[in-house]
Scaffold this motif. Structure first.
Motif, PDB file in Angstrom:
ATOM      1  N   ALA A  84       8.463 -54.971   0.138  1.00 35.31           N
ATOM      2  CA  ALA A  84       8.285 -53.244   0.256  1.00 35.31           C
ATOM      3  C   ALA A  84       7.591 -52.962   1.649  1.00 35.31           C
ATOM      4  O   ALA A  84       8.022 -52.213   2.543  1.00 35.31           O
ATOM      5  N   TYR A  85       6.547 -53.765   1.931  1.00 36.24           N
ATOM      6  CA  TYR A  85       5.970 -53.138   3.423  1.00 36.24           C
ATOM      7  C   TYR A  85       6.601 -53.518   4.571  1.00 36.24           C
ATOM      8  O   TYR A  85       6.785 -52.619   5.505  1.00 36.24           O
ATOM      9  N   LYS A  86       7.353 -54.817   4.406  1.00 37.69           N
ATOM     10  CA  LYS A  86       8.279 -55.310   5.516  1.00 37.69           C
ATOM     11  C   LYS A  86       9.216 -54.039   5.760  1.00 37.69           C
ATOM     12  O   LYS A  86       9.931 -53.991   7.029  1.00 37.69           O
ATOM     13  N   ASN A  87      10.156 -53.511   4.775  1.00 31.76           N
ATOM     14  CA  ASN A  87      11.201 -52.814   4.831  1.00 31.76           C
ATOM     15  C   ASN A  87      10.917 -51.307   4.497  1.00 31.76           C
ATOM     16  O   ASN A  87      12.153 -50.427   4.727  1.00 31.76           O
ATOM     17  N   GLU A  88       9.837 -50.844   4.439  1.00 31.21           N
ATOM     18  CA  GLU A  88       9.480 -49.360   4.065  1.00 31.21           C
ATOM     19  C   GLU A  88       9.857 -48.409   5.186  1.00 31.21           C
ATOM     20  O   GLU A  88      10.312 -47.334   5.180  1.00 31.21           O
ATOM     21  N   HIS A  89      10.049 -49.009   6.623  1.00 27.76           N
ATOM     22  CA  HIS A  89      10.222 -48.016   7.611  1.00 27.76           C
ATOM     23  C   HIS A  89      11.854 -47.939   7.748  1.00 27.76           C
ATOM     24  O   HIS A  89      12.296 -47.084   8.080  1.00 27.76           O
ATOM     25  N   ASN A  90      12.501 -48.756   7.186  1.00 28.89           N
ATOM     26  CA  ASN A  90      14.086 -48.936   7.219  1.00 28.89           C
ATOM     27  C   ASN A  90      14.501 -47.962   5.819  1.00 28.89           C
ATOM     28  O   ASN A  90      14.642 -48.568   4.986  1.00 28.89           O
ATOM     29  N   LEU A  91      14.699 -46.948   6.140  1.00 29.67           N
ATOM     30  CA  LEU A  91      14.983 -45.880   5.147  1.00 29.67           C
ATOM     31  C   LEU A  91      16.477 -46.244   4.577  1.00 29.67           C
ATOM     32  O   LEU A  91      17.233 -45.658   3.502  1.00 29.67           O
ATOM     33  N   ASN A  92      17.350 -46.971   5.187  1.00 32.65           N
ATOM     34  CA  ASN A  92      18.707 -47.645   4.706  1.00 32.65           C
ATOM     35  C   ASN A  92      18.378 -48.829   4.158  1.00 32.65           C
ATOM     36  O   ASN A  92      19.596 -49.417   3.686  1.00 32.65           O
ATOM     37  N   TYR A  93      17.451 -49.309   3.896  1.00 32.96           N
ATOM     38  CA  TYR A  93      17.298 -50.713   3.214  1.00 32.96           C
ATOM     39  C   TYR A  93      17.890 -51.044   1.928  1.00 32.96           C
ATOM     40  O   TYR A  93      18.756 -52.117   1.883  1.00 32.96           O
ATOM     41  N   LEU A  94      17.530 -49.900   1.060  1.00 29.81           N
ATOM     42  CA  LEU A  94      18.193 -50.130  -0.197  1.00 29.81           C
ATOM     43  C   LEU A  94      19.614 -49.956  -0.247  1.00 29.81           C
ATOM     44  O   LEU A  94      20.145 -50.646  -1.231  1.00 29.81           O
ATOM     45  N   LYS A  95      20.263 -49.617   0.860  1.00 21.68           N
ATOM     46  CA  LYS A  95      21.873 -49.558   0.786  1.00 21.68           C
ATOM     47  C   LYS A  95      22.420 -51.017   0.883  1.00 21.68           C
ATOM     48  O   LYS A  95      23.363 -51.142   0.810  1.00 21.68           O
ATOM     49  N   THR A  96      21.708 -51.544   1.767  1.00 17.27           N
ATOM     50  CA  THR A  96      22.040 -52.960   2.246  1.00 17.27           C
ATOM     51  C   THR A  96      21.446 -54.230   1.470  1.00 17.27           C
ATOM     52  O   THR A  96      21.913 -55.267   1.635  1.00 17.27           O
ATOM     53  N   ARG A  97      20.288 -54.151   0.750  1.00 14.51           N
ATOM     54  CA  ARG A  97      19.291 -54.909   0.054  1.00 14.51           C
ATOM     55  C   ARG A  97      20.391 -55.777  -0.718  1.00 14.51           C
ATOM     56  O   ARG A  97      21.094 -55.214  -1.753  1.00 14.51           O
ATOM     57  N   LYS A  98      20.230 -57.014  -0.805  1.00 14.37           N
ATOM     58  CA  LYS A  98      20.950 -57.911  -1.650  1.00 14.37           C
ATOM     59  C   LYS A  98      19.932 -58.047  -3.063  1.00 14.37           C
ATOM     60  O   LYS A  98      18.624 -57.968  -2.972  1.00 14.37           O
TER      61      LYS A  98
END
Length: 105
Positions: A84-98
């Protein structure tokens, strides 16, 4: 669903996620980065069918706390928090998260 309550979020924390809610201690703590962080936790909770997430989270915290002898360091070293901390700045992360991406951490 977002809920703001200083009574539901422990002092020292800005927010927490308990499916299906995101709880914020104060309204001014709500921002895109924090909201994304908590949404990542909601996804993690869904992947593990909610209750197992909290069991895993608790056990991992205890193991890290014993190993590191520091509760704050233990918290930041939980796999769910690392993701969560590593990816919190990437607001599109959940769209590509495996699925089960937290296992990489």
């Amino acid at each position: 669903m977002i809920i703001v309550s200083k009574y539901l979020v422990r002092k020292g924390y800005a927010a927490m996620a308990i499916f299906p809610f995101i709880l914020f201690r104060k309204k001014e703590y709500i921002n895109p980065k924090r909201l994304n962080h908590e949404k990542i936790h909601l996804r993690q909770q869904l992947e593990l069918l909610i209750i197992p997430f909290f069991i895993w989270y608790g056990i991992e915290f205890l193991v890290k706390w014993i190993k590191l002898k520091d509760s704050k360091k233990a918290y930041y070293n939980i796999s769910f928090e690392k993701e969560a901390y590593k990816n919190e700045h990437n607001l599109n992360y959940l769209k590509t998260r495996k699925l089960f991406s937290f296992l990489k951490y």
